[in-house]
Design an enzyme around this catalytic site. Structure first.
Site, PDB file in Angstrom:
ATOM      1  N   ALA A   1      -4.507   9.675   7.519  1.00 38.95           N
ATOM      2  CA  ALA A   1      -3.314  10.509   7.724  1.00 38.95           C
ATOM      3  C   ALA A   1      -3.633  11.960   7.354  1.00 38.95           C
ATOM      4  O   ALA A   1      -3.205  12.905   8.024  1.00 38.95           O
ATOM      5  CB  ALA A   1      -2.142   9.983   6.902  1.00 38.95           C
TER       6      ALA A   1
ATOM      7  N   TYR B   1       0.840  -1.200   0.000  1.00 38.11           N
ATOM      8  CA  TYR B   1       0.000   0.000   0.000  1.00 38.11           C
ATOM      9  C   TYR B   1       0.878   1.254   0.000  1.00 38.11           C
ATOM     10  O   TYR B   1       0.658   2.179  -0.769  1.00 38.11           O
ATOM     11  CB  TYR B   1      -0.932   0.014   1.215  1.00 38.11           C
ATOM     12  CG  TYR B   1      -1.683   1.311   1.352  1.00 38.11           C
ATOM     13  CD1 TYR B   1      -2.855   1.527   0.637  1.00 38.11           C
ATOM     14  CD2 TYR B   1      -1.183   2.345   2.148  1.00 38.11           C
ATOM     15  CE1 TYR B   1      -3.523   2.738   0.730  1.00 38.11           C
ATOM     16  CE2 TYR B   1      -1.844   3.555   2.245  1.00 38.11           C
ATOM     17  CZ  TYR B   1      -3.008   3.752   1.537  1.00 38.11           C
ATOM     18  OH  TYR B   1      -3.656   4.949   1.623  1.00 38.11           O
TER      19      TYR B   1
ATOM     20  N   ILE C   1      -1.735   3.491   9.361  1.00 42.45           N
ATOM     21  CA  ILE C   1      -2.362   4.786   9.059  1.00 42.45           C
ATOM     22  C   ILE C   1      -2.289   5.020   7.554  1.00 42.45           C
ATOM     23  O   ILE C   1      -1.243   5.351   7.025  1.00 42.45           O
ATOM     24  CB  ILE C   1      -1.658   5.944   9.810  1.00 42.45           C
ATOM     25  CG1 ILE C   1      -1.571   5.619  11.309  1.00 42.45           C
ATOM     26  CG2 ILE C   1      -2.421   7.241   9.591  1.00 42.45           C
ATOM     27  CD1 ILE C   1      -0.868   6.700  12.117  1.00 42.45           C
ATOM     28  N   HIS C   2      -3.401   4.855   6.876  1.00 42.04           N
ATOM     29  CA  HIS C   2      -3.441   5.047   5.425  1.00 42.04           C
ATOM     30  C   HIS C   2      -3.632   6.528   5.073  1.00 42.04           C
ATOM     31  O   HIS C   2      -3.811   7.366   5.948  1.00 42.04           O
ATOM     32  CB  HIS C   2      -4.553   4.191   4.839  1.00 42.04           C
ATOM     33  CG  HIS C   2      -4.079   2.807   4.503  1.00 42.04           C
ATOM     34  ND1 HIS C   2      -4.827   1.912   3.769  1.00 42.04           N
ATOM     35  CD2 HIS C   2      -2.917   2.176   4.786  1.00 42.04           C
ATOM     36  CE1 HIS C   2      -4.137   0.793   3.636  1.00 42.04           C
ATOM     37  NE2 HIS C   2      -2.989   0.915   4.248  1.00 42.04           N
ATOM     38  N   ALA C   3      -3.576   6.809   3.770  1.00 40.38           N
ATOM     39  CA  ALA C   3      -3.584   8.201   3.307  1.00 40.38           C
ATOM     40  C   ALA C   3      -4.780   8.998   3.821  1.00 40.38           C
ATOM     41  O   ALA C   3      -4.631  10.127   4.266  1.00 40.38           O
ATOM     42  CB  ALA C   3      -3.534   8.237   1.786  1.00 40.38           C
TER      43      ALA C   3
END
Lengths: 577, 86
Positions: free
Chosen positions: B19, A131, B14-16
């Site tokens: 975030a 990812y 914590i993904h975009a």
């Protein structure tokens, strides 16, 4: 010049299933070069920093405009991408790095930004997480937008002919938003992986897509006819008529299949007369959960833990096991997950356990029998499961139980581990329920006694059938005798369900019979309300549940009771009500 | 100065999207807010730095909040990390 070329195929990674047939539209990313210009003095340095800030402001304004447009259109995925891009554009770290290069190396804003962006892209590309690797595209995208404004160029807008297949080296997040998805039939990219924006958006919108097609752009010309198979991850260039026909048929089949699945995914498994049924899935690792949710599974009825132990040279330690269970807990959230402790024996490859080769491994030293003997292995697993249970909704069950004493011994070890963790102050899920697999005929026969010891039963039909009928289904000469509809097997199952109800404990089934649509009504009639199966079987079983009534199911069970052969029982089960 | 510890509950870290929300939250306060994972410490006003940290589900992180509105900032950060799930 016109040449007739043969059809050919290009392989990639299918990220969004479906078939697209149409002309290719080729999209290439502009290559940005460094100018190499050196600034002469402090005034030029200050001016370049000013130009950079100015370009960032214009970029932010441009994105704000796009956000306003998408908000009107109600395009949520696009909005997320753009909100994130705004933060990249105004990132203090990005500005600090660019300013440093301008001030210390006397580079132009353009060159500094190219350098900083390239370094960041590399940083993301080198990450170990797929990812995060895919986020390099977001950084590149933000960098390109600022560069365009530094060069004073406006964003060019493309038009997409209806039904075209986009063929690109890479699609930036901004490209993905700009694509008019109502016009595009599918897309293929040379770069990118399953977590790129292009892949995510394609999947969300149901547009067939293939990514990671090496050397894609070398072979395709604008306007050339293409077939794209998003399931197989393949492109067919210049398909002949026969090939096209095959894919048209596939396209039709896929459309019907996905409409059917979609119609079932979000509806509940309730009989026509209002009886709710729990449909769960059997899984082996965290990644399997995606498929469970896609098929409308409410949770996990069986998590096999063997994958942790097989194909390696030493036992997995507590931390490794904890990581595995914790991933599942976090991913499943509030959904229930029933974990089966190790079901390993002489037939499985775990050389470090030093298990002797056995004449008859299925009647030998395996599963709970090893665990009660090698409590070191058992306790490590229980500690890891208990610790991870603090992050989710776990139940635990013991396989291969044949006596009340075994259950008590296993529970005593579990209690010991709980006490140790409590003393160490390590958090664990206090609510975790304890159950057993009913897969040895002896356990089914003494279900009334076992029910006093546990919170739930899970009927494992695969072993229950083979042990009850004394048939090894891997042996071709007797495999035909292996039959879940044998009256002996059904009597045992009915008995287990009845005894569980009498004792007021939960009972489920996690063997193949639970995923057999012919058995659904019969099992409902016996009183079973919880079925766990492979994820792909869930829609079919849900359909069965929704099309029947409890009254009908009970009639089937009553009718089956008087019959003396599996074939007759199966015929009753298949009868249309 | 306020010091807080959190276990990342989102399975993929914590993904975009979260975030972005975190950076915007942090920018609302005057306090300096930093996050530490292992040996690395970053300022939470930078999306690039948060992503570059590449947190995973189950990671233990600590947050340090220092400034005039640190109490309000700390409670907002608390809500963010507790809501950060799948």
């Amino acid at each position: 010049m016109t040449t007739t070329k043969e059809p050919s195929r290009i392989a990639g990674i299918g990220v969004s299933p479906g078939i697209a047939i149409g002309p290719a539209l080729v999209v290439r990313r502009e290559v940005v070069a460094v100018t190499g210009i050196t600034l002469a003095n402090a005034a030029e340095v200050a001016a370049e920093i000013g130009r950079f800030d100015e370009a960032v402001s214009r970029s932010v304004a441009e994105v704000d405009g796009l956000i306003a447009g998408l908000t009107e259109a109600g395009n949520d995925e696009g909005l997320d991408i753009l909100e994130t891009q705004t933060e990249f554009l105004t990132d203090p770290q990005l500005r600090a790095d660019v300013v440093q290069q301008i001030e210390e190396q006397f580079r132009t804003a353009h060159d500094a930004l190219v350098g900083v962006t390239d370094a960041l892209v590399q940083l993301f590309l080198n990450m170990d997480d797929a990812y995060m690797r895919a986020r390099h595209a977001d950084v590149r995208d933000a960098g390109d937008r600022i560069l365009r404004h530094l060069g004073g160029r406006a964003r060019q807008t493309r038009t997409y002919p209806e039904g075209c297949i986009i063929v690109a080296d890479d699609l930036s997040p901004s490209d993905t938003i700009a694509l008019d998805l109502t016009q595009v039939a599918g897309f293929a990219t040379q770069m990118g992986g399953p977590t790129s924006h292009a892949a995510i958006v394609a999947k969300a919108r149901g547009i067939p897509a293939v990514v990671g097609c090496v050397a894609l752009l070398d072979g395709i010309k604008e306007g050339e006819r293409l077939v794209l198979d998003g399931q197989a991850g393949e492109l067919v260039l210049r398909p002949d008529d026969a090939t096209t026909d095959i894919y048209r048929e596939k396209q039709q089949h896929f459309a019907e299949q996905s409409a059917w699945l979609k119609s079932l995914r979000d509806v509940s498994a309730v009989t026509k007369d209002g009886c709710a049924v729990q449909l769960l899935a059997n899984i082996s690792e965290p990644a399997d959960l995606d498929q469970v949710f896609e098929n409308g599974g409410e949770g996990v009825g069986l998590l096999r833990t063997e994958l942790l132990f097989l194909g390696r040279d030493s036992l997995p330690d507590e931390e490794e096991q904890f990581g595995f269970y914790q991933k599942i807990a976090l991913k499943a959230g509030k959904r229930p997950v029933t974990i089966r402790t190790i079901d390993i024996g002489g037939d499985k490859e775990a050389p470090y356990l030093g298990l002797a080769r056995e004449e008859n491994p299925f009647l030998g030293y395996r599963a709970i029998r090893i665990c009660l003997d090698r409590t070191d292995i058992f306790k490590t697993q229980l500690r890891a499961v208990l610790r991870a249970s603090a992050f989710g909704n776990f139940n635990i069950m013991f396989p291969m139980i044949g006596s009340v004493q075994e259950v008590r011994a296993a529970k005593a070890v579990l209690q010991e581990v709980r006490k140790e963790l409590a003393e160490e102050g390590v958090p664990f899920g206090a609510e975790m329920q304890t159950g057993i697999m009913i897969e040895i005929p002896a356990a089914a026969v003494i279900a009334d006694l076992l029910a006093k010891e546990v919170d739930f039963f899970s009927i494992g039909t695969n072993d229950l059938i083979q042990y009850t009928l004394a048939v090894d289904r891997m042996n071709d000469q007797v495999a035909a005798l292996y039959d879940g509809f044998h009256p002996a097997v059904l009597r045992l199952i009915a008995r287990v369900i009845e005894e569980a109800h009498r004792a007021g404990i939960h009972v489920g089934m996690c063997g193949e019979l639970a995923g057999d649509p012919h058995a659904t009504r019969l099992l409902l009639g016996m009183g079973l309300r919880s079925f766990s199966m492979s994820a792909v079987s869930i829609p079919r079983i849900k359909q069965q549940v929704r099309e029947t009534t409890l009254t009908d199911a009970q009639c089937i069970f009553e009718a089956a009771k008087g019959l003396d052969s599996a074939d007759e029982i199966r015929a009753v089960c298949q009868s249309v009500n | 100065m306020i010091f807080k510890e959190y276990t990342i509950l989102a399975p993929e870290g914590i993904h975009a999207r979260p975030a972005t929300a975190l950076v915007r939250l942090v920018k609302k306060f005057k306090s300096g807010i930093s996050l530490k994972k292992g040996e690395k410490t970053i300022q939470l006003n930078s999306l690039l730095n948060i992503l570059a940290l590449s947190t995973k589900g189950g990671d233990l992180v600590s947050v340090v909040i220092d400034g005039e509105d640190e109490a309000e900032a700390a409670s907002a950060i608390d809500v963010f990390f507790k809501d950060l799930t799948a």
